[in-house]
Scaffold this active site. Structure first.
Site, PDB file in Angstrom:
ATOM      1  N   THR A   1      41.605  50.536  36.264  1.00 43.54           N
ATOM      2  CA  THR A   1      42.018  49.414  35.404  1.00 43.54           C
ATOM      3  C   THR A   1      42.182  49.853  33.950  1.00 43.54           C
ATOM      4  OG1 THR A   1      40.792  47.943  36.863  1.00 43.54           O
ATOM      5  CG2 THR A   1      41.395  47.056  34.716  1.00 43.54           C
TER       6      THR A   1
ATOM      7  N   PRO B   1      43.388  48.258  29.782  1.00 47.24           N
ATOM      8  CA  PRO B   1      43.445  46.992  29.027  1.00 47.24           C
ATOM      9  C   PRO B   1      44.694  46.180  29.370  1.00 47.24           C
ATOM     10  CG  PRO B   1      42.800  48.796  27.576  1.00 47.24           C
ATOM     11  CD  PRO B   1      43.146  49.420  28.896  1.00 47.24           C
TER      12      PRO B   1
ATOM     13  N   GLY C   1      45.653  45.212  35.218  1.00 48.82           N
ATOM     14  CA  GLY C   1      44.547  44.902  36.130  1.00 48.82           C
ATOM     15  C   GLY C   1      45.092  44.681  37.520  1.00 48.82           C
ATOM     16  N   SER C   2      45.555  43.456  37.794  1.00 49.11           N
ATOM     17  CA  SER C   2      46.137  43.158  39.123  1.00 49.11           C
ATOM     18  C   SER C   2      47.349  44.053  39.380  1.00 49.11           C
ATOM     19  CB  SER C   2      46.554  41.691  39.191  1.00 49.11           C
ATOM     20  OG  SER C   2      45.454  40.855  38.925  1.00 49.11           O
TER      21      SER C   2
ATOM     22  N   ARG D   1       9.948  21.047  47.985  1.00 52.00           N
ATOM     23  CA  ARG D   1      10.194  19.947  47.054  1.00 52.00           C
ATOM     24  C   ARG D   1      10.347  18.619  47.803  1.00 52.00           C
ATOM     25  NH1 ARG D   1      10.057  18.353  41.691  1.00 52.00           N
ATOM     26  NH2 ARG D   1      11.836  17.024  41.198  1.00 52.00           N
TER      27      ARG D   1
ATOM     28  N   ILE E   1      21.171  21.862  45.320  1.00 47.08           N
ATOM     29  CA  ILE E   1      19.997  21.541  46.138  1.00 47.08           C
ATOM     30  C   ILE E   1      18.714  21.696  45.318  1.00 47.08           C
ATOM     31  CG2 ILE E   1      18.619  22.345  48.120  1.00 47.08           C
ATOM     32  CD1 ILE E   1      21.347  23.036  49.492  1.00 47.08           C
TER      33      ILE E   1
ATOM     34  N   GLU F   1      38.032  44.472  42.221  1.00 43.57           N
ATOM     35  CA  GLU F   1      38.717  45.135  43.352  1.00 43.57           C
ATOM     36  C   GLU F   1      39.834  44.261  43.923  1.00 43.57           C
ATOM     37  OE1 GLU F   1      36.674  47.625  46.044  1.00 43.57           O
ATOM     38  OE2 GLU F   1      34.938  47.841  44.729  1.00 43.57           O
TER      39      GLU F   1
END
Ligand SMILES: Cc1cc2nc3c(=O)[nH]c(=O)nc-3n(C[C@H](O)[C@H](O)[C@H](O)COP(=O)(O)OP(=O)(O)OC[C@H]3O[C@@H](n4cnc5c(N)ncnc54)[C@H](O)[C@@H]3O)c2cc1C
Length: 383
Positions: free
Chosen positions: A126, A128, A131-132, A268, A337, A363
């Site tokens: 990668t 700057p 990326g993709s 709980r 939860i 990735e």
């Protein structure tokens, strides 16, 4: 078809689970806070074979295959996503690239110390600006006599803070976007290799992520890793395999959310009975259990294909995509939860959630995985 793990994999799972519970879980909160995994722990991971889990035994690895790797990843991630990401970049990416492309001499020289855990590895794809669309990378490598000279910037490099070895992709030809990139082995003490400060990340904080700059870095001609101009094609194979690792990491995080929610929900009480006795909470727990199991099955299918020597491009993308998305969902439901306590650092679910989000990005993002799967469905060709 047998859904039970073979005996040796059950033994590996039990060993990894015990180690993660005893040596990782008690410290995971502090490592997340301080942004560092102690070298002592990495040494112990090396002694267990977990730093060379995919490496053949004749190169000092544990040779446990992708099934073994996914079992180790799930157990480590269950307790600490950052430690699991450190392993994923070291085993799946750096060693992954060396195993795909390194010649015999490079394998003998570089793989054993990495596999023993004496050295940490990084993988630098990668940048700057890319990326993709990773093949749009701008780092260059130019041959000057007997040396390659590398110039450029790499971004988001896992393990870079302490790595002893970097596999770096760089452009070696302008004639083709994807077939004009090569990979190079760069040692840490190379002059002109500048390691930037650690990124201040949302999650995966125990694992370091740094920018790496290359300013006239000279490496011997022999450090070309793989065939000239084939580095991006090799990187696609590395990622195809690496995504199984991230899928397994995600399963560990999802299971963590389920187990923490169950434990809290049994203790709980509200409206005169434990939280888990309320049907709405039970529905959430049932979905978390089902989706975690489904994700694990997808991971194991891709792992077994790789272990059989087959390509798993679509299976890897499916397992990574599904597991990472259900992991984030499980963690968010887990926090719900656990209520107010789930929103604090007293219970590890908030950390698991911060760690899980990365798995939808690194990735290859979820969008990229959907692009890969749909390309296959539409018969548009893969890598
Ligand atoms: C913690 C961490 C560790 C990492 N470790 C490493 C490492 O060790 N080595 C390494 O080389 N890299 C590493 N990376 C980089 C990682 O692989 C990239 O961040 C990732 O591939 C996404 O690239 P990007 O961040 O540039 O996002 P971009 O490519 O800019 O994408 C931004 C958003 O746009 C979407 N997008 C992009 N293109 C399209 C499209 N065509 N259609 C639809 N949506 C699209 C993406 O899915 C994403 O949601 C790491 C990243 C992080 C955060």
């Amino acid at each position: 078809m047998d859904f039970e793990l073979p005996d040796e994999m059950v033994a590996l799972r039990d060993m990894a689970r015990r180690f993660a519970a005893e040596e990782i879980a008690p410290h995971a909160r502090a490592w997340d806070r301080d942004g560092e995994i102690p070298l002592e722990t990495i040494k112990k991971l090396g002694e267990l074979g977990f730093m060379g889990v995919l490496v053949p035994t004749d190169l000092d690895g544990a040779e446990l295959g992708y099934l073994g790797n996914s079992i180790v990843m799930e157990e480590v991630a269950r307790q600490c996503g950052g430690t699991a990401l450190m392993l994923a970049a070291h085993n799946g990416l750096c060693l992954g690239h060396l195993l795909v492309a390194a010649n015999d001499e490079q394998r003998k020289k570089y793989i054993p110390p990495l596999a023993r855990g004496e050295m940490i590895g990084s993988w630098c794809l990668t940048e700057p600006g890319s990326g993709s669309d990773a093949a749009a990378l701008k780092t260059t490598a130019v041959l000057d006599g007997n040396e390659w000279v590398l110039n450029g910037s790499k971004m988001f490099i896992t393990n870079g803070h302490r790595a002893g070895l970097f596999v770096v992709t760089a452009r070696t030809s302008e004639e083709s976007k994807t077939r004009g990139i090569s990979a190079f082995i760069v040692e840490r003490d190379a002059k002109g290799l500048i390691i930037g400060p650690k990124e201040d990340k949302m999650g995966m904080r125990a694992s370091d992520t740094v920018p790496v700059t290359l300013e006239d870095v000279r490496v011997p001609k022999e450090n070309l890793c793989g065939a000239l101009n084939n580095g991006f094609i090799d990187a696609l194979t590395v990622l195809e395999r690496g995504r199984i690792t991230i899928g397994a990491l995600s399963v560990g995080l999802a299971r963590g959310a389920l187990e923490e929610s169950l434990a809290y929900g049994k203790e709980r009480e509200q409206f005169g009975k434990p939280l888990v006795a309320h049907q709405t909470i039970q529905m959430l727990l049932a979905d978390m259990a089902m989706e975690t199991d489904a994700a694990r099955l997808l991971v194991r299918r891709a792992a077994l294909k790789q272990d059989a020597g087959e390509s798993s491009e679509m299976e890897s993308s499916m397992c990574k995509l599904f597991a990472s998305e259900i992991a984030t969902k499980a963690c968010l439901n887990g926090i719900q939860i656990c209520g107010g306590y789930g929103y604090t650092k007293d219970i590890p679910i908030e950390r698991l959630m911060r760690d899980a989000k990365l798995c939808e990005i690194g990735e290859g993002s979820s969008q990229v995985q959907r692009m890969i799967i749909s390309r296959r469905l539409l018969d548009l060709g893969g890598k």
